[in-house]
Design an enzyme around this catalytic site. Structure first.
Site, mmCIF file in Angstrom:
data_model
loop_
_atom_site.group_PDB
_atom_site.id
_atom_site.type_symbol
_atom_site.label_atom_id
_atom_site.label_comp_id
_atom_site.label_asym_id
_atom_site.label_seq_id
_atom_site.Cartn_x
_atom_site.Cartn_y
_atom_site.Cartn_z
ATOM 1 N N TYR A 1 29.221 -55.214 44.368
ATOM 2 C CA TYR A 1 27.924 -54.526 44.422
ATOM 3 C C TYR A 1 27.503 -54.334 45.887
ATOM 4 O O TYR A 1 27.121 -53.231 46.304
ATOM 5 C CB TYR A 1 26.864 -55.332 43.656
ATOM 6 C CG TYR A 1 25.471 -54.757 43.734
ATOM 7 C CD1 TYR A 1 25.141 -53.583 43.066
ATOM 8 C CD2 TYR A 1 24.478 -55.385 44.489
ATOM 9 C CE1 TYR A 1 23.866 -53.039 43.148
ATOM 10 C CE2 TYR A 1 23.198 -54.858 44.576
ATOM 11 C CZ TYR A 1 22.894 -53.689 43.898
ATOM 12 O OH TYR A 1 21.631 -53.151 43.979
ATOM 13 N N LYS B 1 27.103 -50.791 47.760
ATOM 14 C CA LYS B 1 25.809 -50.388 48.312
ATOM 15 C C LYS B 1 25.914 -50.128 49.817
ATOM 16 O O LYS B 1 25.204 -49.289 50.354
ATOM 17 C CB LYS B 1 24.776 -51.484 48.024
ATOM 18 C CG LYS B 1 24.361 -51.523 46.573
ATOM 19 C CD LYS B 1 23.401 -50.404 46.265
ATOM 20 C CE LYS B 1 23.698 -49.729 44.978
ATOM 21 N NZ LYS B 1 22.783 -48.615 44.701
HETATM 22 N N1 LIG Z 1 15.784 -53.385 40.849
HETATM 23 C C1 LIG Z 1 16.076 -54.010 41.969
HETATM 24 O O1 LIG Z 1 15.658 -55.168 42.221
HETATM 25 C C2 LIG Z 1 16.892 -53.328 43.025
HETATM 26 C C3 LIG Z 1 17.065 -53.961 44.259
HETATM 27 C C4 LIG Z 1 17.825 -53.334 45.230
HETATM 28 C C5 LIG Z 1 18.377 -52.096 44.996
HETATM 29 N N2 LIG Z 1 18.206 -51.506 43.770
HETATM 30 C C6 LIG Z 1 18.848 -50.214 43.563
HETATM 31 O O2 LIG Z 1 17.894 -49.317 43.008
HETATM 32 C C7 LIG Z 1 18.536 -48.448 42.078
HETATM 33 C C8 LIG Z 1 17.809 -48.483 40.741
HETATM 34 O O3 LIG Z 1 17.833 -49.782 40.218
HETATM 35 P P1 LIG Z 1 17.119 -50.124 38.830
HETATM 36 O O4 LIG Z 1 16.814 -51.571 38.866
HETATM 37 O O5 LIG Z 1 16.028 -49.181 38.564
HETATM 38 O O6 LIG Z 1 18.230 -49.940 37.695
HETATM 39 P P2 LIG Z 1 19.607 -49.173 37.464
HETATM 40 O O7 LIG Z 1 20.231 -49.909 36.327
HETATM 41 O O8 LIG Z 1 20.394 -49.022 38.719
HETATM 42 O O9 LIG Z 1 19.168 -47.718 36.995
HETATM 43 C C9 LIG Z 1 18.780 -47.458 35.675
HETATM 44 C C10 LIG Z 1 18.886 -45.983 35.402
HETATM 45 O O10 LIG Z 1 20.218 -45.506 35.669
HETATM 46 C C11 LIG Z 1 20.789 -44.966 34.454
HETATM 47 N N3 LIG Z 1 22.232 -45.228 34.464
HETATM 48 C C12 LIG Z 1 22.862 -46.409 34.581
HETATM 49 N N4 LIG Z 1 24.211 -46.241 34.515
HETATM 50 C C13 LIG Z 1 24.415 -44.899 34.377
HETATM 51 C C14 LIG Z 1 25.566 -44.089 34.236
HETATM 52 N N5 LIG Z 1 26.803 -44.607 34.223
HETATM 53 N N6 LIG Z 1 25.427 -42.760 34.102
HETATM 54 C C15 LIG Z 1 24.181 -42.207 34.072
HETATM 55 N N7 LIG Z 1 23.058 -42.912 34.217
HETATM 56 C C16 LIG Z 1 23.170 -44.253 34.352
HETATM 57 C C17 LIG Z 1 20.034 -45.687 33.339
HETATM 58 O O11 LIG Z 1 20.033 -44.985 32.102
HETATM 59 P P3 LIG Z 1 21.212 -45.183 30.998
HETATM 60 O O12 LIG Z 1 21.520 -46.646 30.961
HETATM 61 O O13 LIG Z 1 20.659 -44.629 29.732
HETATM 62 O O14 LIG Z 1 22.383 -44.382 31.485
HETATM 63 C C18 LIG Z 1 18.625 -45.674 33.937
HETATM 64 O O15 LIG Z 1 18.049 -44.393 33.849
HETATM 65 C C19 LIG Z 1 20.000 -48.892 42.008
HETATM 66 O O16 LIG Z 1 20.786 -48.092 42.838
HETATM 67 C C20 LIG Z 1 19.976 -50.315 42.536
HETATM 68 O O17 LIG Z 1 21.200 -50.690 43.139
HETATM 69 C C21 LIG Z 1 17.481 -52.081 42.790
#
Ligand SMILES: NC(=O)c1ccc[n+]([C@@H]2O[C@H](COP(=O)([O-])OP(=O)(O)OC[C@H]3O[C@@H](n4cnc5c(N)ncnc54)[C@H](OP(=O)(O)O)[C@@H]3O)[C@@H](O)[C@H]2O)c1
Length: 291
Positions: free
Chosen positions: A175, A179
């Site tokens: 991961y 990233k």
């Molecule tokens: N949350 C945190 O604490 C955090 C911290 C640092 C960085 N980030 C970054 O921020 C971004 C968003 O994170 P998040 O926590 O909101 O959750 P996420 O799980 O990265 O994003 C969820 C969204 O992505 C879609 N998705 C996941 N796999 C997919 C695929 N193979 N094809 C199409 N769509 C897909 C999901 O819908 P479906 O499952 O229906 O496809 C949902 O709409 C990520 O890049 C993550 O690395 C998050």
């Protein structure tokens, strides 16, 4: 030295990044928040994700939003497309889903793998899926939308990275590495696409209160609000290559990377411009955000 520090708000934001935005991974978490903030700013949005029912529910929420600025034609238009971002033909699928739309902003949000753990004990497919989602998807779609934005002469690209990209770590080795690809790709594109009128920002988020984060970690009282992360990232467009949401996260980024990023980026771009016979002009911008 060209100064690329610009702020966009209200009509200026909509004129530069509208009328359509595309959010890859837009049905929940930070991606849902991007859609919400963009709809409030009066942009039409295309949401991409795998689950049709989650997309439909989120689209209904966005259609109910009243844009902040009165917008010709009333509420914003929301479309959805079921796409798996890990597939090699993702750019063709997304091109089909957005044919005829004047897209001014592309956000690649999806990236969490839900596959933390022992590198050797988990199957290799866990790690290749993570790389396809967090590297292959943003690479293919930044190339696709970058060309479309270059043709219209203005627009924005947003990549979601993580504080985890600042260095390697056990149990999230893939991961963190994936990233760091996003962080470094976005940093380079910030420089390279500016002359085409494209603002690129990469967000290095820290803990953010999303469903994925809660499932992966059990949650944290210190996690940031996804809307704050999305709005801060969009407000940073035009101001610098890397945005770190949250004062404590910014302090962590500065401690990890004490060498300022933009002078380093200028230095490397100048060396490479000379080697390849391409143009170079030093750029300025804000480091991570202001406190
Ligand atoms: N949350 C945190 O604490 C955090 C911290 C640092 C960085 N980030 C970054 O921020 C971004 C968003 O994170 P998040 O926590 O909101 O959750 P996420 O799980 O990265 O994003 C969820 C969204 O992505 C879609 N998705 C996941 N796999 C997919 C695929 N193979 N094809 C199409 N769509 C897909 C999901 O819908 P479906 O499952 O229906 O496809 C949902 O709409 C990520 O890049 C993550 O690395 C998050």
């Amino acid at each position: 030295m060209s100064n690329t520090t610009t702020s966009y708000s209200g009509e200026t934001f909509r004129a530069r990044f509208g009328p359509w935005a595309v959010v890859a991974g837009g049905s929940d978490g930070i991606g849902a928040a991007f859609g919400e903030v963009l709809a409030r700013r009066g942009l039409n949005v295309v949401l991409l994700a795998r689950s049709e029912s989650k997309l439909a529910a989120q689209a209904a929420r966005l259609r109910a939003i009243e844009p902040e600025k009165p917008k010709a034609g009333g509420r914003v238009e929301i479309r959805t497309a079921c796409v798996d971002l890990t597939h090699a033909d993702v750019a063709e699928r997304v091109a089909d889903a957005t044919t005829g739309l004047d897209v001014g902003l592309f956000v690649y949000n999806a990236g969490s793998g839900r596959n933390m753990g022992s590198f050797l004990d988990l199957p290799i497919e866990n790690w290749t899926r993570q790389v396809d989602l967090a590297c292959g998807g943003p690479l293919r779609l930044s190339h696709h939308f970058g060309r479309r934005l270059r043709d219209r002469g203005r627009g924005g690209l947003v990549l979601m990275s993580s504080m985890a990209s600042l260095g390697g770590s056990a149990y999230i080795a893939t991961y963190a590495a994936a990233k760091s690809f996003d962080t470094i790709l976005g940093e380079g594109l910030w420089y390279e696409l500016a002359p085409a009128g494209i603002d690129v920002v990469t967000c290095l988020a820290g803990a953010t209160d999303t469903e994925t984060f809660r499932e992966d970690t059990g949650g944290s009282p210190h996690a940031m609000d996804p809307v704050e992360v999305a709005a801060g990232t969009l407000d940073f467009l035009g101001r610098g290559p890397l945005y770190v949401p949250g004062k404590a996260n910014r302090a962590g980024a500065r401690a990890t990377w004490p060498l300022p990023r933009i002078p380093r980026l200028n230095m490397m771009s100048e060396i490479n411009a000379k080697s390849f016979g391409l143009p170079f002009e030093a750029r300025t911008g804000t480091e991570f955000g202001e406190d």
